[in-house]
Write a protein that holds these residues in place. Structure first.
Motif, PDB file in Angstrom:
ATOM      1  N   LYS A  77       0.823  -1.209   0.000  1.00 40.73           N
ATOM      2  CA  LYS A  77       0.000   0.000   0.000  1.00 40.73           C
ATOM      3  C   LYS A  77       0.854   1.255   0.000  1.00 40.73           C
ATOM      4  O   LYS A  77       0.355   2.341  -0.248  1.00 40.73           O
ATOM      5  CB  LYS A  77      -0.919   0.003   1.220  1.00 40.73           C
ATOM      6  CG  LYS A  77      -1.889  -1.144   1.199  1.00 40.73           C
ATOM      7  CD  LYS A  77      -3.231  -0.768   1.722  1.00 40.73           C
ATOM      8  CE  LYS A  77      -4.241  -1.769   1.227  1.00 40.73           C
ATOM      9  NZ  LYS A  77      -5.461  -1.759   1.946  1.00 40.73           N
ATOM     10  N   LEU A  78       2.132   1.096   0.326  1.00 41.42           N
ATOM     11  CA  LEU A  78       3.000   2.269   0.352  1.00 41.42           C
ATOM     12  C   LEU A  78       3.452   2.654  -1.051  1.00 41.42           C
ATOM     13  O   LEU A  78       3.938   3.744  -1.276  1.00 41.42           O
ATOM     14  CB  LEU A  78       4.220   1.997   1.225  1.00 41.42           C
ATOM     15  CG  LEU A  78       3.898   1.648   2.674  1.00 41.42           C
ATOM     16  CD1 LEU A  78       5.160   1.288   3.416  1.00 41.42           C
ATOM     17  CD2 LEU A  78       3.221   2.820   3.352  1.00 41.42           C
ATOM     18  N   SER A  79       3.288   1.725  -1.974  1.00 40.18           N
ATOM     19  CA  SER A  79       3.749   2.001  -3.330  1.00 40.18           C
ATOM     20  C   SER A  79       2.918   3.104  -3.973  1.00 40.18           C
ATOM     21  O   SER A  79       1.700   3.129  -3.825  1.00 40.18           O
ATOM     22  CB  SER A  79       3.640   0.727  -4.152  1.00 40.18           C
ATOM     23  OG  SER A  79       3.494   1.048  -5.512  1.00 40.18           O
ATOM     24  N   PRO A  80       3.567   4.026  -4.674  1.00 40.33           N
ATOM     25  CA  PRO A  80       2.801   5.099  -5.320  1.00 40.33           C
ATOM     26  C   PRO A  80       2.203   4.677  -6.661  1.00 40.33           C
ATOM     27  O   PRO A  80       1.572   5.475  -7.330  1.00 40.33           O
ATOM     28  CB  PRO A  80       3.860   6.184  -5.502  1.00 40.33           C
ATOM     29  CG  PRO A  80       5.124   5.422  -5.671  1.00 40.33           C
ATOM     30  CD  PRO A  80       5.000   4.159  -4.875  1.00 40.33           C
ATOM     31  N   ARG A  81       2.379   3.410  -7.026  1.00 41.20           N
ATOM     32  CA  ARG A  81       2.006   3.025  -8.394  1.00 41.20           C
ATOM     33  C   ARG A  81       0.499   2.984  -8.598  1.00 41.20           C
ATOM     34  O   ARG A  81      -0.011   3.402  -9.611  1.00 41.20           O
ATOM     35  CB  ARG A  81       2.606   1.660  -8.730  1.00 41.20           C
ATOM     36  CG  ARG A  81       4.085   1.753  -9.008  1.00 41.20           C
ATOM     37  CD  ARG A  81       4.668   0.394  -9.235  1.00 41.20           C
ATOM     38  NE  ARG A  81       4.172  -0.238 -10.442  1.00 41.20           N
ATOM     39  CZ  ARG A  81       4.164  -1.543 -10.633  1.00 41.20           C
ATOM     40  NH1 ARG A  81       4.590  -2.344  -9.683  1.00 41.20           N
ATOM     41  NH2 ARG A  81       3.729  -2.046 -11.755  1.00 41.20           N
ATOM     42  N   PHE A  82      -0.242   2.402  -7.629  1.00 41.43           N
ATOM     43  CA  PHE A  82      -1.691   2.288  -7.810  1.00 41.43           C
ATOM     44  C   PHE A  82      -2.409   2.966  -6.644  1.00 41.43           C
ATOM     45  O   PHE A  82      -2.844   2.306  -5.706  1.00 41.43           O
ATOM     46  CB  PHE A  82      -2.111   0.820  -7.891  1.00 41.43           C
ATOM     47  CG  PHE A  82      -1.385   0.060  -8.947  1.00 41.43           C
ATOM     48  CD1 PHE A  82      -1.622   0.335 -10.280  1.00 41.43           C
ATOM     49  CD2 PHE A  82      -0.464  -0.919  -8.619  1.00 41.43           C
ATOM     50  CE1 PHE A  82      -0.957  -0.353 -11.271  1.00 41.43           C
ATOM     51  CE2 PHE A  82       0.206  -1.607  -9.596  1.00 41.43           C
ATOM     52  CZ  PHE A  82      -0.029  -1.322 -10.927  1.00 41.43           C
ATOM     53  N   PRO A  83      -2.493   4.279  -6.669  1.00 45.60           N
ATOM     54  CA  PRO A  83      -3.115   4.976  -5.526  1.00 45.60           C
ATOM     55  C   PRO A  83      -4.578   4.593  -5.332  1.00 45.60           C
ATOM     56  O   PRO A  83      -5.101   4.684  -4.236  1.00 45.60           O
ATOM     57  CB  PRO A  83      -2.969   6.454  -5.891  1.00 45.60           C
ATOM     58  CG  PRO A  83      -2.758   6.469  -7.356  1.00 45.60           C
ATOM     59  CD  PRO A  83      -2.083   5.194  -7.721  1.00 45.60           C
ATOM     60  N   GLU A  84      -5.248   4.124  -6.398  1.00 43.07           N
ATOM     61  CA  GLU A  84      -6.674   3.772  -6.284  1.00 43.07           C
ATOM     62  C   GLU A  84      -6.878   2.605  -5.329  1.00 43.07           C
ATOM     63  O   GLU A  84      -7.918   2.494  -4.684  1.00 43.07           O
ATOM     64  CB  GLU A  84      -7.258   3.389  -7.647  1.00 43.07           C
ATOM     65  CG  GLU A  84      -7.326   4.512  -8.649  1.00 43.07           C
ATOM     66  CD  GLU A  84      -6.036   4.634  -9.423  1.00 43.07           C
ATOM     67  OE1 GLU A  84      -5.161   3.748  -9.281  1.00 43.07           O
ATOM     68  OE2 GLU A  84      -5.880   5.629 -10.155  1.00 43.07           O
ATOM     69  N   LEU A  85      -5.876   1.729  -5.250  1.00 40.47           N
ATOM     70  CA  LEU A  85      -6.029   0.554  -4.395  1.00 40.47           C
ATOM     71  C   LEU A  85      -6.083   0.915  -2.916  1.00 40.47           C
ATOM     72  O   LEU A  85      -6.541   0.133  -2.100  1.00 40.47           O
ATOM     73  CB  LEU A  85      -4.873  -0.418  -4.636  1.00 40.47           C
ATOM     74  CG  LEU A  85      -4.951  -1.207  -5.930  1.00 40.47           C
ATOM     75  CD1 LEU A  85      -3.705  -2.040  -6.117  1.00 40.47           C
ATOM     76  CD2 LEU A  85      -6.170  -2.099  -5.954  1.00 40.47           C
TER      77      LEU A  85
END
Lengths: 280, 304, 147
Positions: free
Chosen positions: B42-50
């Motif tokens: 969840k810390l990844s900026p790749r899929f903010p929608e998740l």
């Protein structure tokens, strides 16, 4: 010795409180007919449910047709024939609504429309009863059209409550004087109702508890917290009518919804009993 | 000096083996040390929608819930709720505290720091029973379905089929269940996939409940009803269906040739009622039949 | 036929030959037993693979529209809930008031009324309302009458 004294004192207390004459206590009956069909939807509910359903269909997985229809079977052929296939992608063709994206014979960009093949209904054939098209009955009955308030078949989506017309007090819930034989409130209410409306009725008493008390002082409704001499009390017992009919000989009665009750009964009576009647 | 040198170069402590191997002994993604387990995806900026709640339409997992009129829920609110209030309310009620763990009397020095004594007359603590008001009218909260397939120990295909069966009759995605321990007697090993389970809430639950009471149960031959002895004392009622009973579910019945074998299952109906007796009253409002004698109730007093 | 095949790159046509959804090459004979094949089909039914639709892509305007609709719905539900709770509270107070009054008036009646009703059951004849009425809307003949 002390114990004995205490016993005596409580006993005397009980005596003094039960000095209130039996004829000043009455049992009333809130007889309810449950809704038979689901409540009518408001316009907002209707459009909201429609919107949510369309969204759900858009997000639904593709229907696994291969599971339900065996390959090469007649039912499969019939099913496939009934479907409107999606527009497939072809080289060198311009697609106005975007390039089709088809997986498993489904357009992924929109909802999948499943059409159930309908067979021709033939009255003469032997299978006709099974394949008969379903025609739902009307939610509006004859009693609604003629506005017959004595019918139990009126206002199917609403809860109906039984009211009778009293000569002195006007429209009210039926109430009965306590007798020594049927002293218990719930039994008395049920027995009184059967005396009035005949034995051909099947009811279910919700509880032995009264759901409310109405107090009268010389035939005038007073506040339910009032506690003065000479009050006549009506304890309301709730009950459901399951089958049968309330058919009294010589009194006027009506099965009414909450709004209709408001129009019929006096203002004070409605204020005292309003919360007992079902909103729907 | 020599000793320390040898110690440093050749002999190595266990505690230092991580350093030698060249790998960090802890996470290098921030926050590095945390007592709460953090889903670092969840810390990844790749899929903010998740990271949005699932009720948000931008989340790919978004599914609408209120897609149709819920007739069971409306029936509960319009008719059942006020009747249950009238049945349950009593004058002069007060909180009845349940059985709780007891202090040791301190007669022995060994009582110090000893775990508390068992409750009197019971192995476990029981809940407090609070007065019945308009705020705690019982209602059905969830239905847990558990489908344990005994034959799955020999052929794991049965466990997979039970998953599909559960999906077909409930419409929600089931979870597989696994054997937790070795049971030599049953020839079951820990880790075997042994069946399926599902938890129903909201609209799927109401849909399932109405199918059960209107279609399935009335068609079971000589079905007496849920036992009045069933229940876990805190207001949850359990019952089961045999493999033959499951065949009456319309989803299975209309595709009989797909189901040469069906599996029985157990249901746990979770209600917010405080006692089993109240839970049974609640469930009977939805058309679930009950049979047998109930504890603490004279047979002539039971109203069917 | 030949012209179409020549347009597909060689490595693709060797793996699978597909022309508008119709397979031209015979698929390999299944090596699994029918029982296993059935389980594979069943698992494919409950798995989302190849069944997912495209993700929703809403414009900002559409998203705000959606959120407004949902907000209106939750406010509507809240109003309904408040209305229900108010009515239940009135009923609760009224039951307690009636019981207290009954206690003062007649202790015998009160004792019967205030007894805990264990084993209470709703009758099986009370049904959950349905969308459309049955052919026979109301049963006028009474089957069982206990009282």
């Amino acid at each position: 010795m002390i114990v004995l004294k205490r016993c005596l004192s409580t006993a005397s207390n009980v005596k003094s409180s039960s000095q209130i004459p039996l004829n000043s206590i009455k049992s009333a009956l809130l007889l309810v007919r449950q809704p038979i069909v689901t409540p009518d939807l408001t316009k907002f509910e209707e459009v909201y449910y429609n919107y949510q359903e369309e969204l759900e269909r858009r997000l639904m997985w593709t229907f696994p047709q291969y599971y339900y229809f065996k390959k090469g079977s007649l039912s499969e052929r019939r099913f496939v024939k009934a479907q409107k296939g999606p527009v497939s992608k072809q080289p060198g063709v311009f697609f106005q609504k975007g390039i089709p994206d088809i997986v498993h014979n489904r357009e992924r960009r929109s909802k999948q429309e499943i059409i159930i093949p309908k067979e021709e209904y033939d009255e003469s054939s032997s299978m006709s009863d099974f394949n008969r098209p379903v025609v739902p009955n009307s939610r509006i009955t004859e009693a609604d059209k003629t506005n017959n308030v004595k019918s139990l078949e009126r206002k199917l989506p609403r809860t109906l409550h039984l009211l009778i017309k009293d000569e002195k007090l006007g429209w009210k819930l039926p109430s009965f004087e306590l007798s020594e034989k049927d002293k218990l409130l719930h039994r008395n209410a049920e027995a009184g109702m059967r005396n009035l409306g005949g034995e051909s009725i099947n009811t279910w008493t919700v509880s032995r508890k009264p759901t409310a008390v109405l107090k009268y002082l010389s035939n005038k409704l007073v506040d339910s917290k009032e506690n003065s001499e000479g009050l006549v009390r009506e304890f309301i017992i709730k009950s459901h009518i399951l089958s049968g009919e309330f058919s009294p000989k010589d009194i006027e009665y009506a099965w009414l919804t909450k709004e209709e009750i408001k129009d019929k009964v006096s203002k004070e009576y409605y204020e005292a009993t309003e919360f007992l009647f079902s909103r729907v | 000096m020599l000793a320390t040198k040898t110690f440093g170069s050749s002999i190595r402590l266990f505690s230092s083996s991580v350093v030698v191997s060249g790998k960090p002994g802890c996470s290098i993604v921030k926050p590095v040390h945390h007592r709460i387990k953090i889903d670092k995806n969840k810390l990844s900026p790749r899929f903010p929608e998740l990271n949005l709640p699932k009720t948000d339409i931008r989340n790919p997992a978004f599914r609408p819930t209120a897609t149709h009129q819920d007739r069971v829920q409306e029936y509960y609110h319009n008719s059942v709720e006020s009747d249950l209030l009238l049945i349950n309310v009593q004058e002069g009620e007060f909180t009845q505290s349940g059985k709780k763990r007891r202090e040791w009397d301190g007669s022995s020095p060994y009582h110090l720091n000893r775990p508390l004594r068992k409750p009197k007359g019971s192995d476990t603590e029981t809940i407090d029973i609070k007065p019945h008001t308009h705020k705690n009218i019982p209602q059905i909260e969830a239905i847990h379905i558990n489908c344990y397939v005994e034959q799955a120990k020999d052929n794991s295909n049965h466990a997979l089929t039970s998953l599909t069966q559960l999906q077909q009759i409930t419409g929600v995605k089931p979870k597989p269940i696994f054997a937790k321990t070795n049971v030599i007697h049953w020839r079951v090993r820990a880790g075997f996939q042994m069946g399926a389970s599902a938890t129903l809430k909201g609209r799927p639950m109401h849909q399932f409940l109405s199918t059960l009471t209107e279609v399935v149960l009335p068609r079971i031959r000589e079905y007496k009803g849920i036992s009045n002895k069933s229940g876990d004392t805190t207001g949850n009622i359990q019952f089961g269906l045999t493999p033959d009973d499951v065949r009456y579910f319309p989803e299975i019945e209309s595709n009989q040739d797909l189901w040469p074998k069906t599996f029985g299952m157990h249901f746990n109906i979770v209600t917010s009622a405080q006692t089993d007796s109240e839970a049974r009253t609640l469930l009977s409002a939805f058309g679930l039949p009950f049979h047998g004698s109930e504890k603490g109730v004279k047979p002539e007093n039971i109203e069917y | 036929m030949n012209t179409i095949n020549s347009k597909i790159p060689k490595f693709q046509s060797s793996i699978i030959q597909q022309i508008r959804g119709i397979r031209t090459k015979k698929s390999r004979v299944a090596t699994v037993s029918t029982g296993t094949q059935r389980v594979i089909t069943q698992l494919s039914v409950i798995s989302g693979r190849k069944k997912y639709p495209r993700l929703l892509k809403l414009s900002n305007e559409d998203r705000i529209r959606h959120e407004t609709i949902n907000k209106a719905w939750s406010l509507y539900q809240k109003d309904l809930r408040n209305e229900r709770n108010e009515q239940l509270e009135l009923q609760y107070n009224s039951i307690l008031n009636a019981l207290n009054d009954l206690k003062q008036v007649d202790i015998e009646l009160f004792k019967v009324a205030n007894k805990k009703e264990k084993g209470k059951r709703f009758p099986i004849d009370l049904r959950i309302p349905v969308d459309f009425p049955a052919n026979k809307v109301w049963h006028y003949e009474v089957k069982s009458n206990k009282k």
